[in-house]
Design a protein around this motif. Structure first.
Motif, mmCIF file in Angstrom:
data_model
loop_
_atom_site.group_PDB
_atom_site.id
_atom_site.type_symbol
_atom_site.label_atom_id
_atom_site.label_comp_id
_atom_site.label_asym_id
_atom_site.label_seq_id
_atom_site.Cartn_x
_atom_site.Cartn_y
_atom_site.Cartn_z
ATOM 1 N N HIS A 18 0.824 -1.191 0.000
ATOM 2 C CA HIS A 18 0.000 0.000 0.000
ATOM 3 C C HIS A 18 0.868 1.255 0.000
ATOM 4 N N TYR A 19 1.954 1.201 0.746
ATOM 5 C CA TYR A 19 2.833 2.371 0.872
ATOM 6 C C TYR A 19 3.836 2.478 -0.273
ATOM 7 N N SER A 20 3.609 1.728 -1.378
ATOM 8 C CA SER A 20 4.428 1.988 -2.562
ATOM 9 C C SER A 20 4.057 3.372 -3.093
ATOM 10 N N GLU A 26 -4.184 9.791 0.114
ATOM 11 C CA GLU A 26 -4.295 11.170 -0.409
ATOM 12 C C GLU A 26 -4.674 12.182 0.663
ATOM 13 N N TYR A 27 -3.992 12.070 1.782
ATOM 14 C CA TYR A 27 -4.233 13.015 2.878
ATOM 15 C C TYR A 27 -3.823 14.432 2.496
ATOM 16 N N GLU A 28 -2.703 14.530 1.732
ATOM 17 C CA GLU A 28 -2.155 15.858 1.448
ATOM 18 C C GLU A 28 -3.088 16.697 0.577
ATOM 19 N N VAL A 35 -9.005 19.431 7.465
ATOM 20 C CA VAL A 35 -9.919 19.732 8.575
ATOM 21 C C VAL A 35 -9.559 18.895 9.801
ATOM 22 N N ARG A 36 -9.276 17.611 9.606
ATOM 23 C CA ARG A 36 -8.998 16.792 10.791
ATOM 24 C C ARG A 36 -7.702 17.235 11.465
ATOM 25 N N ILE A 37 -6.740 17.719 10.679
ATOM 26 C CA ILE A 37 -5.513 18.241 11.274
ATOM 27 C C ILE A 37 -5.824 19.513 12.073
ATOM 28 N N ILE A 55 0.901 6.142 17.341
ATOM 29 C CA ILE A 55 0.836 4.718 16.982
ATOM 30 C C ILE A 55 0.133 4.544 15.638
ATOM 31 N N GLY A 56 0.779 3.837 14.725
ATOM 32 C CA GLY A 56 0.223 3.699 13.367
ATOM 33 C C GLY A 56 0.350 5.023 12.644
ATOM 34 N N CYS A 57 1.556 5.622 12.757
ATOM 35 C CA CYS A 57 1.778 7.000 12.301
ATOM 36 C C CYS A 57 1.794 7.118 10.782
ATOM 37 N N GLY A 58 1.900 5.990 10.078
ATOM 38 C CA GLY A 58 1.943 6.046 8.615
ATOM 39 C C GLY A 58 3.131 6.862 8.138
ATOM 40 N N ASN A 59 2.891 7.764 7.167
ATOM 41 C CA ASN A 59 3.998 8.568 6.632
ATOM 42 C C ASN A 59 4.271 9.825 7.447
ATOM 43 N N ILE A 74 5.417 5.140 15.445
ATOM 44 C CA ILE A 74 5.611 3.730 15.101
ATOM 45 C C ILE A 74 4.527 3.285 14.121
ATOM 46 N N ASP A 75 4.910 2.345 13.260
ATOM 47 C CA ASP A 75 3.958 1.790 12.298
ATOM 48 C C ASP A 75 4.423 0.390 11.933
ATOM 49 N N LEU A 76 3.456 -0.480 11.651
ATOM 50 C CA LEU A 76 3.789 -1.850 11.267
ATOM 51 C C LEU A 76 4.511 -1.880 9.921
ATOM 52 N N SER A 77 4.214 -0.900 9.067
ATOM 53 C CA SER A 77 4.787 -0.884 7.724
ATOM 54 C C SER A 77 6.173 -0.235 7.723
ATOM 55 N N LEU A 98 7.135 -0.853 14.266
ATOM 56 C CA LEU A 98 6.693 -1.658 15.405
ATOM 57 C C LEU A 98 5.175 -1.784 15.343
ATOM 58 N N SER A 99 4.663 -2.950 15.695
ATOM 59 C CA SER A 99 3.212 -3.147 15.685
ATOM 60 C C SER A 99 2.603 -2.619 16.974
ATOM 61 N N VAL A 100 1.384 -2.149 16.876
ATOM 62 C CA VAL A 100 0.657 -1.708 18.070
ATOM 63 C C VAL A 100 0.518 -2.876 19.058
ATOM 64 N N PHE A 101 0.524 -4.097 18.532
ATOM 65 C CA PHE A 101 0.444 -5.262 19.424
ATOM 66 C C PHE A 101 1.705 -5.408 20.290
ATOM 67 N N ILE A 116 -3.407 8.049 18.530
ATOM 68 C CA ILE A 116 -3.661 6.914 17.635
ATOM 69 C C ILE A 116 -4.852 7.281 16.742
ATOM 70 N N THR A 117 -4.595 7.420 15.464
ATOM 71 C CA THR A 117 -5.660 7.857 14.557
ATOM 72 C C THR A 117 -5.755 6.921 13.360
ATOM 73 N N GLY A 118 -6.951 6.468 13.112
ATOM 74 C CA GLY A 118 -7.225 5.618 11.950
ATOM 75 C C GLY A 118 -6.649 4.221 12.045
ATOM 76 N N VAL A 119 -6.472 3.705 13.242
ATOM 77 C CA VAL A 119 -5.810 2.406 13.407
ATOM 78 C C VAL A 119 -6.697 1.370 14.125
ATOM 79 N N GLN A 123 -9.938 -4.351 10.668
ATOM 80 C CA GLN A 123 -8.997 -4.826 9.648
ATOM 81 C C GLN A 123 -7.550 -4.830 10.146
ATOM 82 N N TYR A 124 -7.266 -4.041 11.179
ATOM 83 C CA TYR A 124 -5.916 -4.006 11.740
ATOM 84 C C TYR A 124 -5.829 -4.758 13.076
ATOM 85 N N ILE A 125 -6.907 -4.723 13.848
ATOM 86 C CA ILE A 125 -6.863 -5.220 15.232
ATOM 87 C C ILE A 125 -7.553 -6.565 15.381
HETATM 88 C C1 LIG Z 1 -5.505 4.778 7.958
HETATM 89 S S1 LIG Z 1 -3.766 4.828 8.281
HETATM 90 C C2 LIG Z 1 -3.618 6.176 9.415
HETATM 91 C C3 LIG Z 1 -2.273 6.853 9.366
HETATM 92 C C4 LIG Z 1 -2.055 7.992 10.350
HETATM 93 N N1 LIG Z 1 -2.219 7.580 11.728
HETATM 94 C C5 LIG Z 1 -2.972 9.155 10.064
HETATM 95 O O1 LIG Z 1 -3.925 9.339 10.789
HETATM 96 O O2 LIG Z 1 -2.741 9.904 9.123
HETATM 97 C C6 LIG Z 1 -3.544 3.366 9.254
HETATM 98 C C7 LIG Z 1 -2.104 3.078 9.592
HETATM 99 O O3 LIG Z 1 -2.046 2.026 10.558
HETATM 100 C C8 LIG Z 1 -0.929 1.216 10.265
HETATM 101 N N2 LIG Z 1 -1.090 -0.083 10.923
HETATM 102 C C9 LIG Z 1 -1.898 -1.111 10.572
HETATM 103 N N3 LIG Z 1 -1.757 -2.150 11.430
HETATM 104 C C10 LIG Z 1 -0.854 -1.765 12.353
HETATM 105 C C11 LIG Z 1 -0.264 -2.402 13.482
HETATM 106 N N4 LIG Z 1 -0.607 -3.640 13.844
HETATM 107 N N5 LIG Z 1 0.644 -1.719 14.200
HETATM 108 C C12 LIG Z 1 0.999 -0.455 13.850
HETATM 109 N N6 LIG Z 1 0.494 0.185 12.784
HETATM 110 C C13 LIG Z 1 -0.424 -0.453 12.039
HETATM 111 C C14 LIG Z 1 -0.925 1.170 8.754
HETATM 112 O O4 LIG Z 1 0.338 0.790 8.232
HETATM 113 C C15 LIG Z 1 -1.278 2.605 8.410
HETATM 114 O O5 LIG Z 1 -0.129 3.403 8.330
#
Ligand SMILES: C[S@@+](CC[C@H](N)C(=O)[O-])C[C@H]1O[C@@H](n2cnc3c(N)ncnc32)[C@H](O)[C@@H]1O
Lengths: 184, 501
Positions: A18-20, A26-28, A35-37, A55-59, A74-77, A98-101, A116-119, A123-125
C-alpha cells in the motif's frame, strides 16, 4: 464486536505494498484531512508535551503536528516508516517500525501523550482490542492523555479511560470522532 | 463442565478460531465457578470447570496462556504427538497453522498447563484395528521424558469418536479420557466436553444495564453508547422511558436492534419506574445508568468479577468522574480532584465498619452501583422514604447483612451541566453517526425490516435538521443500495432452496 465467523487482519506485506505510494490515502490533497488536522491542532493548542507517541503514524502526516519535546512514531509498515523518516529528518522525531500489538511500556517507556488515529479498526486489530487497551494503558504515565480519532461507523472499541472531551464532524463520506481521554 | 478451545487469536480464519476478546470474557465469566485440573475434576459438581485445548496450537501459548496465568486458572493441553512444533497439514479443511513446539509447551507448563495426549497423528480410533489404536496411544519416550507425571494422565479422542475396543485400550493406559457433547459424565473414559466457538456462552450469571430516561432525549444516546461499548458486554440493556414529553421516544428507538426498549404509558415517577424496570430485566446483576451519564468502558469488567467471586457481596460501588460546566460546584463541595476545569475525579471511602457506621448519614454508594438481584428481592426493592431512593435502597441491603465492595476506579461519568450547555449541534452530529453505525449493524445481520425502519427514521430526522442534509442524503443512498443487495441475497437464497432439499 462483529459476530460474523471470520475476521482477518492486514499483514505487514499488504501494508507495505500500500505504501508503494507515498501518500496512499491522499491526505495531502483531501480537504477533509486538512480539517482533521485543524481539529487536532485546536484540541491541543497552547499545550506542550514532554514525550509523545503516535501509533500507526503512517507517513507522519499527523505526527509532524505533535507539540512535544520528543515525538516517537511507530507503524507496522517499514515502507511507511521510511517515508516518514525521509520527510521528517528533525531529531525531535524518531520513527520505528513496530506493531501496536508490541507497543508496551516494557520496551518503549511511558508517554504523557499517546496519539492513535485511523488504526483501531477490525482490519488491523481483529478481535483483540483488549491487548491494545492493555498496551495503551501501560504506555501512559499517570494523568497522561490519549488522543484518538477514528471513523465512528467503523469503530468497535472504546478505550477504558475516562473521557475528557469528544467532538464529531464530517469526514469524507463518514463521521469522525475525535476524543481525549486521561489515564488513572 | 469441560471446555474445549482450539485456536485463540486476534484473527478468526474459520469457526474453530476464537478471538482473544471472547476468550478473555469467558475467563471473567468463569470467576463464578471453580476452575480445576482434570485430576481434581468431579464431573457431577456443577461448579467445576476444566479448560482444555486440542492441538495444541502455538497461538494458545501466545494469546490464551498469558490470560490463564493472569487468572491463575489451571489448563490442559492435548497434544498430537507427531505434530509437535509442526503445522496442521493433516487438517485439510483448515488453513496451515503452527502447533506449539516443546519449548512453547514448556513455557505453558510454567504458566499452569498440563500436557495430555491426543494421539500421535489424530487418526480416527473407531476402526477395529487394535494395532493402529495401540500405536496412536503410544507416547514416544523423548516426549514422555520432557513431561513426566502428572502429565499424560489423560487422553482425548480424535474427532471425539471412539469404539468399544479403543476405549478398552485407553483404559489400560490413561486415568481417564474425554470426548465431546457425545460423552457421558458417569464414564471416566468417555467424559463429555463443550466445544467453544465465538458465539458460545459460558456464563451462568446474566447482567442487565437499565437506563431510565425522562426527557433526556438529547443526551440518552451517549448513555446507551457507553453501555454498548462495555469490554465485558451486558446480556441485556433495557432503556425504559417514563413517558417523556420531549423527542426521547424517537431517539431511543434508533437503538431498537441492540437494546430492549420500554415506553411507559403514563409517568410512574422514579420509585415505581425503577421497580418496574427491575421486574422487566432478566439479569442476576443489575445496574442503573442515568440517561444523562456514561459508564466507562470497563465498568462491567471491573465490577462483575467481584459479584461473581464473592457471593456475600450484594452491591459494588465505584468512584466517579464529574464532568460538565457545573462540575466544579459539586467537586469543590465533596473534595474531588481536578483533572481539567470540567473534569473531576471523586473518590469514595473503602468499605469497612467505619464507613458502614456513617452510611446512614453519608451516602458513598451512588445510584449507579451494581447490585445483586437476590439482594434487591431480599429487601423488597426501591421504596418511598425521606431520603434519596438509591441511598435508602443500598442502606437497607447492607442492614440486611449483605456486604458492599468498592472498585477504586472512576467507572461512572456523572454529568453536571447547566441547561444551556447542551450543545445541540454537536449532539445531533453524534446522533447521525450513531444512526449510521446502527445501520451498519443492521446490515451485518441483513435484516431488511431493520433497514427499512432505520430509513424511515432517518428521513424523519432529516426534515428536522436541514443543515445535516448532505450526510443524510448519503445515508438514504446507502440504504437504497443495501436494499438492492438484500433483494439479490433473498433471490439467491430462494434459488438455492430447492437444491438444498
Ligand atoms: C488509515 S492509516 C492512518 C495513518 C495515520 N495515523 C494518520 O492518521 O494519518 C492506518 C495506519 O495504521 C498502520 N497499521 C496497521 N496495522 C498496524 C499495526 N498492527 N501496528 C501499527 N500500525 C499499524 C498502517 O500501516 C497505516 O499506516
Amino acid at each position: 464486536m462483529s459476530s460474523s465467523s471470520q475476521n482477518k487482519i492486514q499483514s505487514a506485506d499488504e501494508l507495505n505494498q500500500h505504501y508503494s505510494a507515498e501518500d496512499p490515502w491522499e491526505y495531502e490533497s483531501n480537504p477533509h484531512d486538512a480539517v482533521r488536522i485543524q481539529r487536532f491542532k485546536r484540541l491541543i493548542a497552547g499545550r506542550r508535551f514532554r514525550r509523545a507517541l503516535d501509533i500507526g503514524c503512517g507517513n507522519g502526516f499527523l505526527t509532524r503536528e505533535i507539540p512535544a519535546a520528543e515525538v516517537m512514531g511507530i507503524d507496522l509498515s517499514t515502507a511507511a516508516i521510511e517515508i516518514a523518516r525521509s520527510k521528517l529528518p528533525d531529531p525531535r522525531f524518531q520513527f520505528d517500525s513496530l506493531s501496536v500489538f508490541d507497543a508496551h511500556s516494557r520496551t518503549l517507556g511511558q508517554f504523557d501523550l499517546v496519539v492513535i488515529t485511523g488504526v483501531l479498526y477490525p482490519q488491523y486489530i481483529g478481535g483483540a482490542y483488549r491487548l491494545i487497551d492493555a498496551n495503551l494503558r501501560s504506555l501512559l504515565c499517570p494523568g497522561g492523555r490519549l488522543i484518538h480519532c477514528h471513523i465512528f461507523e467503523w469503530l468497535r472499541y472504546t478505550p477504558t479511560l475516562n473521557l475528557l472531551s469528544r467532538e464529531t464532524y464530517q469526514y469524507r463520506d463518514y463521521t469522525h470522532v475525535l476524543e481525549e481521554r486521561v489515564a488513572e | 463442565m469441560i471446555l474445549c478451545y482450539h485456536k485463540v487469536s486476534p484473527e478468526r480464519k474459520t469457526p474453530w478460531w476464537v478471538s482473544v476478546d471472547k476468550f478473555y470474557s469467558d475467563m471473567i465469566a468463569l470467576r463464578s465457578r471453580k476452575v480445576v485440573s482434570l485430576d481434581d475434576y468431579d464431573p457431577l459438581n456443577p461448579d467445576h470447570v476444566v479448560i482444555t485445548f486440542d492441538g495444541v496450537y502455538k497461538n494458545i501459548a501466545q494469546y490464551a496462556a498469558p490470560i490463564l496465568q493472569e487468572f491463575r486458572y489451571p489448563f490442559e493441553l492435548f497434544v498430537i504427538g507427531d505434530y509437535i512444533g509442526r503445522d496442521n497439514e493433516f487438517d485439510v479443511s483448515e488453513p496451515l497453522t503452527p502447533f506449539a513446539s516443546i519449548e512453547y509447551l514448556k513455557r505453558m507448563e510454567a504458566m499452569g498447563g498440563k500436557v495430555q495426549w491426543h494421539t500421535r497423528t489424530h487418526a480416527l480410533l473407531t476402526q477395529q484395528d487394535p494395532a493402529l489404536s495401540a500405536g496412536e496411544l503410544e507416547i514416544p519416550e523423548p516426549i514422555r521424558r520432557c513431561f513426566p507425571l502428572p502429565h499424560f494422565n489423560w487422553f482425548a479422542y480424535p474427532h471425539a469418536l471412539s469404539s468399544k475396543g479403543s476405549r478398552a485400550l485407553v483404559r489400560t493406559k490413561f486415568k481417564g479420557a474425554i470426548a465431546c457433547e457425545n460423552g457421558d459424565p458417569s464414564d471416566q473414559w468417555n467424559l463429555p466436553r463443550k466445544l467453544v466457538f465465538e458465539g458460545t456462552s459460558v456464563r451462568n450469571k446474566k447482567i442487565s444495564i437499565i437506563i431510565p430516561n425522562f426527557n433526556y432525549g438529547h443526551l440518552v444516546h451517549e448513555a446507551i453508547d457507553s453501555a454498548l461499548g462495555q469490554t465485558y458486554p451486558a446480556d441485556e440493556i433495557l432503556v425504559i422511558d417514563d413517558c417523556s414529553t420531549d423527542n426521547s421516544r424517537e431517539r431511543i428507538s434508533t437503538f431498537r436492534n441492540r437494546v430492549r426498549v420500554e415506553f411507559n404509558e403514563r409517568n410512574l415517577g422514579i420509585i415505581d419506574n425503577f421497580n418496574k424496570a427491575v421486574s422487566l430485566a432478566t439479569g442476576d446483576f443489575i445496574v442503573f445508568l442515568g440517561a444523562d451519564n456514561r459508564m466507562r468502558a470497563d465498568y462491567l469488567e471491573k465490577t462483575v468479577p467481584i459479584l461473581l467471586a464473592q457471593e456475600e457481596v450484594g452491591v459494588v460501588y465505584t468512584d466517579m468522574m464529574l464532568f460538565g460546566d457545573r462540575s466544579h460546584l459539586l467537586a469543590e463541595k465533596v473534595g474531588a480532584q481536578q483533572v481539567t476545569h470540567e473534569n473531576w475525579i471523586w473518590q469514595f471511602p473503602e468499605y469497612n465498619a467505619e464507613a458502614l457506621s456513617k452510611l446512614e448519614n453519608v451516602n458513598f454508594i451512588h445510584g449507579s452501583s451494581i447490585f445483586r438481584r437476590k439482594a434487591y428481592d431480599a429487601v423488597g426493592g426501591y421504596r418511598k422514604s425521606g431520603r434519596p431512593e438509591d441511598h435508602d435502597f443500598f442502606h437497607r441491603i447492607l442492614m440486611h447483612g449483605w456486604k458492599a465492595a468498592r472498585s477504586p476506579h472512576a467507572l461512572i461519568e456523572y454529568r453536571q451541566h447547566s441547561e444551556n450547555q447542551a450543545n445541540t449541534k454537536l449532539s445531533n452530529e453524534m446522533e447521525i453517526a450513531l444512526l449510521k453505525r446502527e445501520l451498519a449493524f443492521a446490515l451485518e445481520g441483513t435484516k431488511s425490516s431493520n433497514i427499512v425502519q432505520l430509513g424511515t427514521k432517518i428521513e424523519r430526522f432529516s426534515q428536522k435538521i436541514p443543515y445535516l442534509n448532505r450526510s443524510l442524503n448519503f445515508l438514504s443512498g446507502t440504504i437504497l443500495k443495501s436494499l438492492g443487495v438484500l433483494k439479490t441475497i433473498v433471490r439467491t437464497m430462494k434459488l438455492m432452496r430447492p437444491r438444498r432439499s
